[in-house]
Scaffold this active site. Structure first.
Site, PDB file in Angstrom:
ATOM      1  N   GLU A 129       0.866  -1.190   0.000  1.00  0.00           N
ATOM      2  CA  GLU A 129       0.000   0.000   0.000  1.00  0.00           C
ATOM      3  C   GLU A 129       0.901   1.239   0.000  1.00  0.00           C
ATOM      4  O   GLU A 129       1.257   1.768   1.041  1.00  0.00           O
ATOM      5  CB  GLU A 129      -0.906  -0.016   1.234  1.00  0.00           C
ATOM      6  CG  GLU A 129      -1.932   1.106   1.238  1.00  0.00           C
ATOM      7  CD  GLU A 129      -2.690   1.215   2.540  1.00  0.00           C
ATOM      8  OE1 GLU A 129      -3.521   2.135   2.652  1.00  0.00           O
ATOM      9  OE2 GLU A 129      -2.446   0.392   3.458  1.00  0.00           O
ATOM     10  N   ILE A 140      -2.317   8.675   7.064  1.00  0.00           N
ATOM     11  CA  ILE A 140      -1.229   8.520   8.029  1.00  0.00           C
ATOM     12  C   ILE A 140       0.107   8.257   7.346  1.00  0.00           C
ATOM     13  O   ILE A 140       1.155   8.255   7.994  1.00  0.00           O
ATOM     14  CB  ILE A 140      -1.555   7.378   9.020  1.00  0.00           C
ATOM     15  CG1 ILE A 140      -0.679   7.479  10.288  1.00  0.00           C
ATOM     16  CG2 ILE A 140      -1.400   6.021   8.340  1.00  0.00           C
ATOM     17  CD1 ILE A 140      -0.874   8.748  11.086  1.00  0.00           C
ATOM     18  N   ASP A 272      -7.510  -3.475   7.979  1.00  0.00           N
ATOM     19  CA  ASP A 272      -6.471  -2.425   8.043  1.00  0.00           C
ATOM     20  C   ASP A 272      -5.822  -2.464   9.424  1.00  0.00           C
ATOM     21  O   ASP A 272      -5.493  -1.434  10.010  1.00  0.00           O
ATOM     22  CB  ASP A 272      -7.077  -1.056   7.754  1.00  0.00           C
ATOM     23  CG  ASP A 272      -6.041  -0.009   7.348  1.00  0.00           C
ATOM     24  OD1 ASP A 272      -4.906  -0.402   7.010  1.00  0.00           O
ATOM     25  OD2 ASP A 272      -6.352   1.192   7.393  1.00  0.00           O
ATOM     26  N   GLY A 307      -4.910   3.341  10.584  1.00  0.00           N
ATOM     27  CA  GLY A 307      -5.299   1.945  10.578  1.00  0.00           C
ATOM     28  C   GLY A 307      -6.333   1.674  11.648  1.00  0.00           C
ATOM     29  O   GLY A 307      -7.017   2.584  12.133  1.00  0.00           O
TER      30      GLY A 307
END
Length: 380
Positions: A129, A140, A272, A307
Site C-alpha cells: 500500500e 497517516i 487495516d 489503521g
C-alpha cells in the site's frame, strides 16, 4: 488420514445446512456427504451444533500480535501477525506494507516468499500500500516516503515468486500504460490514497485495475460535478471495494448506500489492522509517531486515523449489525469476495470439494470457536 467434520451447520452455496459432513484429507476438502454416509472407520470431529464457514481472508493486515510488518518484514514477523489474527477467524491474509523505502518493500516481498515456501499458515501473498500514492490524500502515510512509480519501483513490486501481490496506488500519479504493465505482470492493482478525477480512475480501470482500497477513506469523493474515485468505484459493477466496517472509518449510512449501488459480493471486509490486534497494549510507534487506540480506532497525536484495531470476526459481526446484511452475506464478504478479488477462488473462499480445508467455526453470535488452515485445527 481422512477426518469428517460432523454435527454442525455448514455454509454451502450461501446457506447454512445441517445433516451434512465435510470430509477433509491432506489439507483439502475431499467431499461433502450426508452424515449418514460417513464411513464407520473415518475419524470424526464433532462441531457441537455450531456453524462451519469458510475461513476469513483479510486483504489488508499491517500488523497484529505486537508486530508491525514494516518494522519486522521477516518470516517470524509474518508468522506472529498470522497467529494473532487466526484467533479471530482469519485463515488467509496479505501482510501489508504502508509507504516506505523500496528497501523495505524488497525485504517484505522476500519475507513473504520465504514464509510461503516455509508453509507459514495463512499467508497468501503481500499487499504493498504505497509508496506510489498522492500526498494530497496521504492519511497517516509519511509524505517523505511517497515517491513516483519508476523502474526501480516496478521491479520491487513485481518480485514475488509465490502467492499474490496486491498494489495500492494513486492512478493519477502514474500512467494507464504502467497500470497495464503491472496487471500483465500478475499484480492485482487497486486505487487508494488518491485524489484522481473520475476520468483518471476510469482510465486505470480500463487498463486492468480491479479494486479500491478502503473505499471512501483517503480518496476523491463523489460530488455533484466530479464523481471522483468513489463515483468510479460505485459505477463499475465489476470493481472490488474494500470496506473497513468499524463504524468510525466510514459511517454505516454511507456504506449501506454503497451496497445499493452494486452487489454486496463486490465488497470485501478488511481490517487495516495494526499491531494492537490481539494485544492488551493498545499503543505502538509508527515511523516515529505514537499511535494509540481511542474508542476502537488507531489515531496519532493529532487524531489522524492510523489503521484500525479491528479483527475479521468483529468486522463480520459489524457488517450484520451496521449494513443490514445476513450472516451468510457478511461471511461471504470476508471469504469468497476477497478470494475472487485476488484470483484464488479456485483454491479457497468457499466450502466445496477440492478447495483448501480452511474453515472458521462460529457460535450463533458469530464468535470464533476455532479455525482450520489446510485441515489443521486450532481452538480460538
Amino acid at each position: 488420514m481422512t477426518v469428517a467434520l460432523v454435527n454442525g451447520r455448514i455454509l454451502i452455496d450461501s446457506a447454512f445446512v445441517g445433516g451434512q459432513a465435510v470430509l477433509v484429507e491432506a489439507g483439502r476438502i475431499a467431499a461433502i456427504v450426508a452424515e449418514g454416509d460417513v464411513p464407520d472407520d473415518v475419524e470424526r470431529h464433532d462441531l457441537a451444533g455450531q456453524r462451519l464457514a469458510p475461513g476469513y481472508i483479510d486483504l489488508q493486515v499491517n500488523g497484529g500480535g505486537g508486530v508491525l510488518f514494516n518494522d519486522m518484514p521477516t518470516v517470524e514477523g509474518i508468522a506472529a501477525i498470522g497467529a494473532a489474527h487466526r484467533r479471530y477467524g482469519t485463515t488467509g491474509f496479505l501482510p501489508t506494507l504502508i509507504s516506505d523505502d523500496l528497501s523495505v518493500v524488497r525485504a517484505g516481498v522476500a519475507a513473504v516468499d520465504a514464509a510461503i515456501a516455509a508453509g507459514v499458515p495463512g499467508v497468501l501473498g503481500i499487499h504493498i500500500e504505497g509508496p506510489f500514492l498522492n500526498v494530497a490524500r496521504k492519511g497517516i502515510h509519511n509524505p517523505a516516503k511517497i515517491r513516483a512509480l519508476d523502474e526501480d519501483g516496478i521491479a520491487a513490486v513485481t518480485g514475488l515468486r509465490h502467492g499474490r501481490t496486491l498494489v495500492t496506488l494513486a492512478p493519477e500519479k502514474t500512467t494507464p500504460a504502467i497500470v497495464r504493465r503491472l496487471v500483465e505482470a500478475g499484480v492485482v492493482v487497486a486505487a487508494g490514497h488518491t485524489a484522481g478525477t473520475y476520468r483518471q480512475i476510469r482510465d486505470a480501470l480500463d487498463q486492468g485495475m480491479s479494486g479500491f482500497t478502503h473505499l471512501f477513506n483517503a480518496m476523491s469523493p463523489l460530488t455533484s460535478r466530479e464523481p471522483g474515485a468513489v463515483g468510479a468505484a460505485l459505477e463499475d459493477e465489476a470493481a472490488w471495494c474494500g470496506l473497513i466496517v468499524d463504524g468510525r472509518h466510514v459511517d454505516p449510512v454511507t456504506m449501506r448506500l454503497a451496497l445499493r449501488c452494486k452487489p454486496a459480493d463486490r465488497f470485501a471486509l478488511v481490517t487495516d489492522a495494526m499491531p494492537t490486534v490481539g494485544m492488551a497494549e493498545k499503543s505502538f510507534v509508527l515511523q516515529g509517531h505514537r499511535i494509540t487506540v481511542v474508542d476502537g480506532v488507531c489515531v496519532n497525536e493529532d487524531g489522524t486515523l492510523a489503521g484500525s484495531d479491528l479483527d475479521m470476526a468483529r468486522a463480520v459481526r459489524n457488517a450484520v449489525a451496521m449494513l443490514d446484511v445476513s450472516a451468510e452475506t457478511a461471511i461471504g464478504m470476508a471469504s469468497d469476495t476477497p478470494a475472487r478479488f485476488l484470483g484464488v477462488a479456485a483454491d479457497r473462499g468457499r466450502i466445496a470439494p477440492g478447495l483448501a480445508a480452511d474453515f472458521v467455526l462460529l457460535d450463533d453470535a458469530l464468535n470464533v470457536a476455532g479455525t482450520w488452515i489446510a485441515g489443521a485445527f486450532e481452538a480460538a
